[in-house]
Design a protein around this motif. Structure first.
Motif, mmCIF file in Angstrom:
data_model
loop_
_atom_site.group_PDB
_atom_site.id
_atom_site.type_symbol
_atom_site.label_atom_id
_atom_site.label_comp_id
_atom_site.label_asym_id
_atom_site.label_seq_id
_atom_site.Cartn_x
_atom_site.Cartn_y
_atom_site.Cartn_z
ATOM 1 N N GLU A 1 -1.612 55.845 34.637
ATOM 2 C CA GLU A 1 -0.662 56.936 34.884
ATOM 3 C C GLU A 1 -0.069 57.441 33.568
ATOM 4 N N GLU A 2 0.263 56.528 32.661
ATOM 5 C CA GLU A 2 0.797 56.946 31.359
ATOM 6 C C GLU A 2 -0.228 57.772 30.588
ATOM 7 N N ALA A 3 -1.488 57.365 30.616
ATOM 8 C CA ALA A 3 -2.533 58.118 29.922
ATOM 9 C C ALA A 3 -2.740 59.480 30.571
ATOM 10 N N PHE A 4 -2.680 59.517 31.901
ATOM 11 C CA PHE A 4 -2.854 60.768 32.633
ATOM 12 C C PHE A 4 -1.752 61.768 32.274
ATOM 13 N N VAL A 5 -0.518 61.310 32.297
ATOM 14 C CA VAL A 5 0.621 62.188 31.958
ATOM 15 C C VAL A 5 0.549 62.623 30.500
ATOM 16 N N ASN A 6 0.142 61.722 29.630
ATOM 17 C CA ASN A 6 0.024 62.035 28.202
ATOM 18 C C ASN A 6 -0.975 63.162 27.978
#
Length: 442
Positions: free
Chosen positions: A178-183
């Motif tokens: 999720e962090e990579a997706f939002v980034n």
């Protein structure tokens, strides 16, 4: 080859005498359409042999063997030679003159425009990748996965496409994805790296490494996120095994009392085991550090530094040798002796880049050797006293006893003999005392 045909359909006719096992008719377009030379027909009675997938070839061969007179079949296949997709109509007839069975093949296909061929080539290139390639929409749902992804993780296409990426991630690591997706959504054009565990359909975990980047439209709006990844499970296992071996080796090296260290060509410490560090710290009061210049150590005198510079240089010149080094014990000043072996360190190309040293404290060994030498000297002295100093008075005593009058003990001559015996006994006693004194270390 493909460019020789106009856009549209391509066609080839083939007539094969089944009984005589020879070709009766082959269109001139055969080589261009199927992507083979004319010699292919001379070497193969079945023209599809070797130019389509083996499984497809076997299926078509079985259908042909079951073909009855007057019946026909339609088959589709993709050529290995040029990736062209063809449709073939096969029919079995009987020649009215020879009564031989004749297999008639009418092959057709669509000649793709240049743009379509390029797209087909790119799709083939993508599908042949050993890395994973995925695309995810802005809602987090898969819009594409390449065959390598489905093959590795065992999912069917419909089990992935349209499903959220969290479904192929273990719960403990969903937050990473999720962090990579939002980034990616917030930073168009930025490459976002991600390492996480991904389960396959059977439940086995794969360590994967990814690089994600957002895809934007003409207005700069993010429309998809594309990721390229690879399975690094075996790589991590190899690294873990290498680390385990390294840890075991270092534990072994650090648990030995021998001193092990190495220096580079500038005499800087590259490696030191704990025994060497402890010994140098004890002898000098200054702990050596990795990367320090050994010839600038604060605890070494100039004489010691000059001496060891010579030792190191000999090894850097390619010599492998051993020396005995002497130091003074800070507690009492007793001499300490170390046997040190110097070994050049070579690269794969044969270049010497440093010196590996192995030191062993031989103080006890040298002391034992000296004690043994002293003991041997004492034994030789005892042997000398026994063979010379002791034998003389013993011989004298035996002589006196032999002339003593044993039948008439009161013979006046016996008194003088007994006096001499007493004198010789004192001499024997003195020699025995010398032997005793030589036996024990004072």
């Amino acid at each position: 080859m493909l460019g020789q045909f106009p856009h549209g359909k391509v066609h080839c006719s083939i007539a094969f005498d089944v009984d005589a096992q020879r070709y009766l008719l082959v269109s001139d377009s055969f080589s261009d359409i199927l992507g083979v030379e004319a010699t292919h027909l001379q070497q193969n009675t079945d023209f599809l042999n070797g130019i389509i997938a083996p499984e497809a070839f076997n299926n078509i061969k079985q259908l042909t063997n079951n073909l009855t007179e007057g019946a026909h079949i339609q088959i589709n296949y993709t050529l290995n030679t040029n990736n062209r997709q063809l449709t073939e109509h096969r029919k079995l007839i009987t020649d009215a003159i020879t009564r031989h069975k004749i297999l008639i093949s009418e092959i057709t296909g669509i000649q793709l425009p240049e743009a379509s061929r390029r797209e087909q080539f790119l799709n083939s290139l993508i599908d042949s990748q050993t890395n994973f390639l995925v695309r995810i929409d802005v809602e987090g749902n898969f819009t594409y996965v390449n065959p390598q992804f489905t093959k590795t993780f065992g999912y069917a296409w419909n089990e992935i496409i349209g499903h959220h990426f969290s479904e192929t991630t273990i719960p403990q690591e969903v937050y990473k994805c999720e962090e990579a997706f939002v980034n990616c959504l917030e930073n168009p054009g930025k490459i976002v790296k991600l390492i996480h565990k991904k389960p396959d359909k059977r439940g086995f975990l794969h360590d994967t490494e990814w690089e994600f980047i957002s895809i934007i439209d003409d207005n700069g709006k993010v429309v998809e996120i594309q990721g390229i990844g690879q399975d690094i499970t075996q790589q991590l296992h190899a690294q873990e095994e290498a680390m385990r071996i390294k840890t075991s080796l270092e534990a072994l090296i650090n648990n030995t009392q021998d001193h092990i260290w190495s220096v580079d060509r500038e005499r800087r410490y590259m490696y030191m085991n704990q025994s060497y560090i402890s010994q140098i710290t004890y002898l000098t009061g200054v702990e050596p550090k990795k990367g320090d210049y050994s010839n600038k150590h604060a605890g070494f005198t100039k004489q010691i530094i000059d001496e060891w510079n010579i030792y190191y240089q000999r090894a850097l010149n390619g010599e492998n040798y051993t020396v005995i080094s002497q130091s003074a014990d800070p507690a009492g000043g007793r001499p300490l002796y170390f046997e040190v072996n110097f070994n050049p360190i070579y690269t794969a190309s044969g270049e010497i880049i440093g010196v590996g040293c192995f030191g062993h404290n031989i103080t006890s060994r040298l002391k034992n050797q000296q004690d043994l030498m002293d003991q041997n000297l004492r034994l030789r002295n005892i042997a000398s006293l026994s063979s010379h100093e002791l034998r003389r008075p013993v011989a004298s005593m035996l002589g006196l006893i032999s002339i003593m009058d044993r039948e008439n003990f009161f013979n006046p001559d016996n008194e003088a003999i007994i006096g001499h015996v007493l004198t010789v006994s004192k001499e024997i006693d003195e020699v025995v005392r010398l032997i005793v004194d030589s036996t024990f270390v004072k």
